[in-house]
Design an enzyme around this catalytic site. Structure first.
Site, short mmCIF file in Angstrom:
data_model
loop_
_atom_site.label_atom_id
_atom_site.label_comp_id
_atom_site.label_asym_id
_atom_site.label_seq_id
_atom_site.Cartn_x
_atom_site.Cartn_y
_atom_site.Cartn_z
N SER A 4 2.72 12.21 40.77
CA SER A 4 3.87 12.88 40.47
C SER A 4 3.69 13.92 39.56
O SER A 4 3.03 14.70 39.98
CB SER A 4 5.04 12.08 40.20
OG SER A 4 6.24 12.74 40.18
N HIS A 5 4.26 14.06 38.54
CA HIS A 5 4.38 15.16 37.48
C HIS A 5 3.12 15.08 36.67
O HIS A 5 3.06 15.94 35.65
CB HIS A 5 5.67 15.11 36.78
CG HIS A 5 6.03 13.77 36.09
ND1 HIS A 5 6.42 12.79 36.59
CD2 HIS A 5 6.00 13.53 34.77
CE1 HIS A 5 6.61 11.48 35.95
NE2 HIS A 5 6.41 12.33 34.75
N ASP B 206 7.77 19.60 41.07
CA ASP B 206 6.61 18.88 40.54
C ASP B 206 5.49 18.59 41.50
O ASP B 206 5.67 19.04 42.98
CB ASP B 206 6.98 17.72 39.64
CG ASP B 206 7.49 16.55 40.52
OD1 ASP B 206 7.89 16.86 41.55
OD2 ASP B 206 7.19 15.43 40.13
N ASP C 53 4.57 16.08 43.27
CA ASP C 53 4.76 15.43 44.72
C ASP C 53 6.21 15.71 45.24
O ASP C 53 6.60 15.27 46.15
CB ASP C 53 4.62 13.91 44.31
CG ASP C 53 5.81 13.33 43.71
OD1 ASP C 53 6.33 13.99 42.92
OD2 ASP C 53 6.03 12.01 43.99
N ASP D 206 9.43 15.54 43.95
CA ASP D 206 10.63 14.65 43.64
C ASP D 206 11.16 15.13 42.45
O ASP D 206 12.60 14.54 42.44
CB ASP D 206 10.24 13.39 43.54
CG ASP D 206 9.30 12.95 42.55
OD1 ASP D 206 9.26 13.72 41.61
OD2 ASP D 206 9.31 11.62 42.13
N ARG D 207 10.89 16.17 41.67
CA ARG D 207 11.50 16.68 40.42
C ARG D 207 12.03 18.07 40.83
O ARG D 207 11.32 18.81 41.68
CB ARG D 207 10.79 16.50 39.46
CG ARG D 207 10.71 14.98 38.90
CD ARG D 207 10.07 14.91 37.59
NE ARG D 207 9.73 13.58 37.31
CZ ARG D 207 9.74 12.77 36.01
NH1 ARG D 207 9.84 13.61 35.17
NH2 ARG D 207 9.50 11.65 35.85
N LYS E 187 14.06 10.60 44.85
CA LYS E 187 14.61 11.78 44.46
C LYS E 187 14.01 12.83 45.04
O LYS E 187 12.83 12.53 45.71
CB LYS E 187 14.30 11.84 42.75
CG LYS E 187 13.00 11.58 42.46
CD LYS E 187 12.94 11.46 40.73
CE LYS E 187 11.91 10.53 40.44
NZ LYS E 187 11.83 10.53 38.97
#
Length: 543
Positions: free
Chosen positions: A113-114, A277, A279, A281-282, A376
């Site tokens: 992710s992030h 981000d 992937d 999702d943010r 998300k």
């Protein structure tokens, strides 16, 4: 096709966190480390033979090698169809949607992710179930238990599969479908939002900047914002997924997206800026000379969700994570929407969404989404804001100030103490827990404690109980301090402190956030004994 049973030995550290198993790349590169965990997932599942598995990643370092391992092991374990994004690329939200659209058994997402990428960065593996959401704790616990005793994994002995060309390949009776990673997701976004109104806004001269931070959303942003909506070439920057994210930290906040923030606070500012981000999702939203706090963003999206036709017959309720400020609570009460406060971790929203109890959900850590998928969704959040701007003709700052004028402003901030010794961080929190009963009614500076308690959660749908999800300290003026340990790091421990303070005075809605919260931050440091335990005078990051 030769299916081999390969002997292995367990690794004892394969316990997933709130978003899968995240470790340093060097850890994942150990002999059989990835293979052990993938086989532990497959060994813990039932009934997938002949079914579809969606596979993709954010393109970070080790994604190329890992995705070949996952596909070959999925073939060996007798999945019927493996749907994989071209060049191994799929955003986390897109995986969730593809699972739901094609009624897949589940999906494996290769992402941290992030978290930072590159040879010295992080890598991760996450399994999503048939509803498109991340595996719940009971299932991830099963993965971990299996990883402790695993003795073999299954693998096919075949050359690497060409993922560069869209199309279908038959490998020993198993279909490997290489798909356009963007197409299905982009079509779905057109069903949700008013693309015609947004296109007209761009035709009228509206300018935006979207920073994909060299993560997975680049291809999605080029297709949706530039091509479909007409934002114009150059509106998307850092739009090519890179293994090391081009040296950028792929977390869209005020620290790691400072270059975008600086631009929006300069003479070069455009009407609207956003980022996502690693992937996808943010998200981060900025107006001219204005940062939109994610908690306020959730509140404003809650205000306007009934104006978007896709949601008008699906207005069930609002959910927020416990550390997210209570700004959305005021809106939900005004609109008579049920409100749910959950622990941190997107999986807790999943049961509410599945049971038609929540329509929209969000968290302070730059995440928001709705019942359209079970993850998300950064691109969705940006499109939601573009739709609001097109409907109202107002800018981000004007809409946010209207929220504050009506309900007051909840000043909020997050302070992170990163890479602490895990034992030290746990000792700090355990000491605080022991002192909670004695804190009630105590006064620190001008703040008197109303209550101090551990946050435990009972799922209103399943009845499942989750304990020790953070500590909340409320003060008599409505201010709040929250602290918890993060579950998304790859090494050490991150102590998170969240601060909320409601100001209703209409003349004090544009003050400096850290100045407003300064006394509250000092109170938290005193109560938690941060210096005493960690030796640190300051947090690693402030957002």
């Amino acid at each position: 096709m030769d299916i081999k049973s390969i002997t292995t030995k367990p690794y004892l550290d394969q316990k997933p966190g709130t978003s899968g198993l995240r470790k340093k790349v060097s850890v994942y590169k150990q002999d059989n480390y990835l293979e052990n965990y993938i086989q532990s997932i497959f060994d813990s599942l039932k009934g997938f033979e002949g079914k579809t598995l969606v596979v993709g990643g954010d393109g970070r370092y080790f994604n190329h090698e890992a995705i070949q391992v996952v596909i070959k092991m999925a073939i060996a374990n007798q999945f019927g169809t493996i749907m994989v994004g071209q060049n191994g690329i799929l955003s986390t939200p897109a995986v969730s949607y593809l699972i739901r659209k094609y009624e897949a058994f589940g999906g494996i997402i290769l992402t941290a992710s992030h978290n930072p990428g590159g040879p010295d960065g992080d890598f991760g593996v996450k399994f999503n179930t048939s509803n498109g959401g991340a595996a719940l704790e009971a299932l991830t616990d099963a993965f971990f238990k299996r990883s402790q005793v695993i003795e073999r994994y299954w693998m096919v002995d075949i050359p690497d599969i060409d993922l560069s060309q869209i199309g279908e390949q038959d490998i020993g009776g198993v279909k490997v479908q290489v798909i356009d990673p963007v197409c299905d997701y982009a079509d779905y976004m057109q069903e949700i939002f008013d693309f015609k109104a947004i296109r007209q806004m761009f035709q009228n001269g509206f300018k935006m900047r979207f920073d994909a931070m060299n993560g997975v959303t680049g291809p999605y942003a080029h297709r949706i914002f530039e091509e479909m909506l007409g934002a114009g070439l150059g509106s998307v920057v850092h739009g090519t997924p890179l293994p090391d994210f081009g040296g950028l930290h792929p977390e869209p906040n005020l620290v790691h997206a400072k270059h975008l923030v600086d631009m929006m606070y300069s003479s070069e500012a455009v009407d609207f800026a956003a980022a996502s981000d690693g992937d996808g999702d943010r998200y981060l939203i900025l107006g001219k000379n204005f940062f939109l706090n994610p908690s306020d963003s959730l509140a404003i999206m809650t205000q306007y969700i009934d104006k978007i036709p896709f949601y008008q017959d699906k207005l069930y309720g609002v959910a927020r994570s416990m550390p997210t400020s209570y700004a959305a609570d005021f809106v939900a009460k005004d609109k008579n929407y049920p409100l749910y406060q959950t622990p941190t971790g997107w999986k807790f929203f999943g049961t509410l969404l599945e049971a038609d109890k929540a329509t929209i959900c969000g968290e302070e850590s730059f995440g928001a989404s709705s019942l359209h998928i079970r993850e998300k969704d950064g691109i969705w959040a940006v499109l939601f804001w573009l739709n609001i701007l097109a409907l109202t003709g107002q800018d981000v700052s004007t809409l946010t100030h209207a929220l504050w004028q009506k309900y007051g402003r909840v000043y909020t901030s997050l302070h992170n103490y990163e890479e602490l010794d895990s034992d030290t961080a746990n000792t700090l929190l355990n000491d605080l827990k022991m002192r909670l009963p004695a804190l009630k009614d105590q006064r620190f500076k001008n703040y008197q404690i109303l209550s101090a308690e551990v946050f435990n959660y009972t799922d209103v749908v399943t009845g499942e109980e989750s304990f020790n999800q953070g500590i909340q300290i409320y003060f008599t003026d409505g201010s709040r301090i929250i602290t918890r340990l993060s579950g998304t790091g790859s090494s050490g421990a991150t102590l998170r402190l969240y601060f909320n303070r409601l100001i209703k005075d209409p003349t004090k809605l544009d003050l400096d956030v850290q100045l407003v919260l300064k006394d509250l931050v000092e109170v938290a440091s005193e109560i938690l004994k941060i210096k005493e335990y960690t030796g640190r005078d300051y947090p690693t990051t402030i957002t």
